[in-house]
Design a protein around this motif. Sequence first.
Motif, PDB file in Angstrom:
ATOM      1  N   GLU A  77     -45.196 -17.383  -9.745  1.00 21.37           N
ATOM      2  CA  GLU A  77     -45.086 -15.944  -9.500  1.00 21.37           C
ATOM      3  C   GLU A  77     -43.663 -15.630  -9.071  1.00 21.37           C
ATOM      4  OE1 GLU A  77     -46.828 -12.690  -6.311  1.00 21.37           O
ATOM      5  OE2 GLU A  77     -48.206 -14.196  -7.151  1.00 21.37           O
ATOM      6  N   GLN A  78     -43.040 -14.675  -9.735  1.00 21.04           N
ATOM      7  CA  GLN A  78     -41.682 -14.258  -9.423  1.00 21.04           C
ATOM      8  C   GLN A  78     -41.614 -12.726  -9.428  1.00 21.04           C
ATOM      9  OE1 GLN A  78     -42.098 -16.601 -12.055  1.00 21.04           O
ATOM     10  NE2 GLN A  78     -41.847 -18.259 -10.571  1.00 21.04           N
ATOM     11  N   TRP A  79     -40.533 -12.230  -8.803  1.00 16.57           N
ATOM     12  CA  TRP A  79     -40.284 -10.794  -8.765  1.00 16.57           C
ATOM     13  C   TRP A  79     -38.924 -10.520  -9.391  1.00 16.57           C
ATOM     14  CZ3 TRP A  79     -43.809  -7.304  -6.517  1.00 16.57           C
ATOM     15  CH2 TRP A  79     -44.889  -7.898  -5.871  1.00 16.57           C
ATOM     16  N   HIS A  81     -36.224  -7.215 -10.348  1.00 17.93           N
ATOM     17  CA  HIS A  81     -35.898  -5.793 -10.254  1.00 17.93           C
ATOM     18  C   HIS A  81     -34.784  -5.506 -11.255  1.00 17.93           C
ATOM     19  CE1 HIS A  81     -35.475  -1.802  -8.490  1.00 17.93           C
ATOM     20  NE2 HIS A  81     -34.166  -1.992  -8.473  1.00 17.93           N
ATOM     21  N   THR A  90     -39.634  -2.695 -10.596  1.00 13.30           N
ATOM     22  CA  THR A  90     -39.809  -3.948  -9.873  1.00 13.30           C
ATOM     23  C   THR A  90     -41.091  -4.582 -10.397  1.00 13.30           C
ATOM     24  OG1 THR A  90     -38.708  -3.107  -7.901  1.00 13.30           O
ATOM     25  CG2 THR A  90     -40.140  -5.039  -7.633  1.00 13.30           C
ATOM     26  N   ARG A  92     -43.790  -7.745 -10.794  1.00 15.14           N
ATOM     27  CA  ARG A  92     -44.353  -9.027 -10.355  1.00 15.14           C
ATOM     28  C   ARG A  92     -44.784  -9.763 -11.611  1.00 15.14           C
ATOM     29  NH1 ARG A  92     -49.882 -10.640  -7.411  1.00 15.14           N
ATOM     30  NH2 ARG A  92     -50.650  -8.955  -8.725  1.00 15.14           N
ATOM     31  N   ARG A  94     -46.436 -13.083 -13.236  1.00 19.62           N
ATOM     32  CA  ARG A  94     -47.261 -14.263 -13.003  1.00 19.62           C
ATOM     33  C   ARG A  94     -47.450 -15.004 -14.319  1.00 19.62           C
ATOM     34  NH1 ARG A  94     -52.449 -11.566 -11.097  1.00 19.62           N
ATOM     35  NH2 ARG A  94     -51.629  -9.933 -12.455  1.00 19.62           N
ATOM     36  N   ASP A 108     -46.914  -6.975 -13.670  1.00 17.27           N
ATOM     37  CA  ASP A 108     -47.491  -5.958 -12.791  1.00 17.27           C
ATOM     38  C   ASP A 108     -46.350  -5.103 -12.258  1.00 17.27           C
ATOM     39  OD1 ASP A 108     -48.856  -4.451 -11.007  1.00 17.27           O
ATOM     40  OD2 ASP A 108     -49.345  -6.079  -9.625  1.00 17.27           O
ATOM     41  N   ASP A 109     -46.313  -3.825 -12.649  1.00 14.86           N
ATOM     42  CA  ASP A 109     -45.244  -2.921 -12.216  1.00 14.86           C
ATOM     43  C   ASP A 109     -45.503  -2.490 -10.775  1.00 14.86           C
ATOM     44  OD1 ASP A 109     -43.191  -1.177 -11.962  1.00 14.86           O
ATOM     45  OD2 ASP A 109     -44.002   0.344 -13.311  1.00 14.86           O
ATOM     46  N   SER A 110     -44.660  -2.952  -9.864  1.00  9.98           N
ATOM     47  CA  SER A 110     -44.837  -2.640  -8.443  1.00  9.98           C
ATOM     48  C   SER A 110     -43.819  -1.641  -7.938  1.00  9.98           C
ATOM     49  CB  SER A 110     -44.742  -3.931  -7.616  1.00  9.98           C
ATOM     50  OG  SER A 110     -45.710  -4.851  -8.027  1.00  9.98           O
ATOM     51  N   SER A 111     -43.055  -1.019  -8.822  1.00  7.47           N
ATOM     52  CA  SER A 111     -42.041  -0.053  -8.401  1.00  7.47           C
ATOM     53  C   SER A 111     -42.679   1.291  -8.113  1.00  7.47           C
ATOM     54  CB  SER A 111     -40.986   0.103  -9.501  1.00  7.47           C
ATOM     55  OG  SER A 111     -41.603   0.538 -10.703  1.00  7.47           O
TER      56      SER A 111
END
Length: 375
Positions: A77-79, A81, A90, A92, A94, A108-111
């Motif tokens: 799992e990496q992030w 931006h 941003t 995520r 996997r 997974d768009d976490s922005s």
Amino acid sequence: MSSSSASNFATEALNPDGFLVLRPQAPDDFLCEYANPAAQALLGDGLEGTAFLATRRTWAGLRSAWGMTLSTGLRSEQWIHGDPGSGMHTLRIRAARAPEGRLYVWLDDSSSQPPVAAPEPLRDTSALFQAVMQGSTDAIYTKNLAGQYTRINAAGARLMGRTMEEVVGHTDAELWPDEARASVAHDREVMAFRRTFTYEEAQSGHPGRVWLSTKGVLLDDQGRVFGLFGISRDITERKRMEEALHHNEARLQQALSAASATLFDLRMPEGLLRWGPGAAALLGQPSLPAEEPLTALLARLHPEDRMTVAARLASPARPAVKLALGLRVVGARGEVRRLTLWGEARAGDGQEARLLGVLVDMTRWSLAPPSEVAA
């Protein structure tokens, strides 16, 4: 990627998260074999058939992490931006090792800024599908033609004692080596008949589980089977209760047999009498139907007792009454038996009047005319 291969991941088209299937390509890159609509909305069209990392400098650091995932089988799992092609996001990311050396990747768009939206009907369908999947307490999953899980909800993974990433991409034989045979046989039957079936499937271990699984086929736009869906409910506690009730019923029947007694259920308006096990021996008959008219019992009574018993077994005048009655029956070989009937009649509230109770063999005690017995 061929349409046949793409159909293996057709359910991922409804996934609001991005999903990619990548195959290692020398030197140190990955060929994109499949990208669902959400991934294309994030990263742009034309992903399939192209080298994935070659034009994404900010993703270069994933080479070593993905290489480790492929070599060890451990999820990564990496992030990241940056601008993947649809604005700043941003992500995520996997990754999990899939069969045949491929890599499954979820984005997974976490922005705070949402990605470019999918078409409205697709987004609505995706949201509904996701809500049903994740809101259900039952296990909901899909498999491809090779028997590999392509999707499973959080409840299903939790009931299996695993994470969703640990289930996706694996077969039942890999996840449950000792119990896979029955599940695989059921899957094959569903595929062969192209119908929906329901099965009980057991899983051993501590604690063991029992599932009630409904399975059916998944069809593409051309009507071709590309996998199956399943909905499995954990019925372990229900099965344990059934076993306990069965055990208690067996003990009750053993106790009734030892006491030379049987249960009965008389439905008053119809005059239908249902007997419990052991009634035939108690009444001196070679056999009895499970249910018979009350007149059949009256015909077996001693002639001097019939009118008295018939009157006492008539519908009670009060909503509830307890009854205790001694009576004599004549067996099939002409022998006279003395029985005692204890029951409770209930009626009212629009429900059918019934007399429920127990019939006990008192032959060894006396052979007197019918009488009221102290309750």
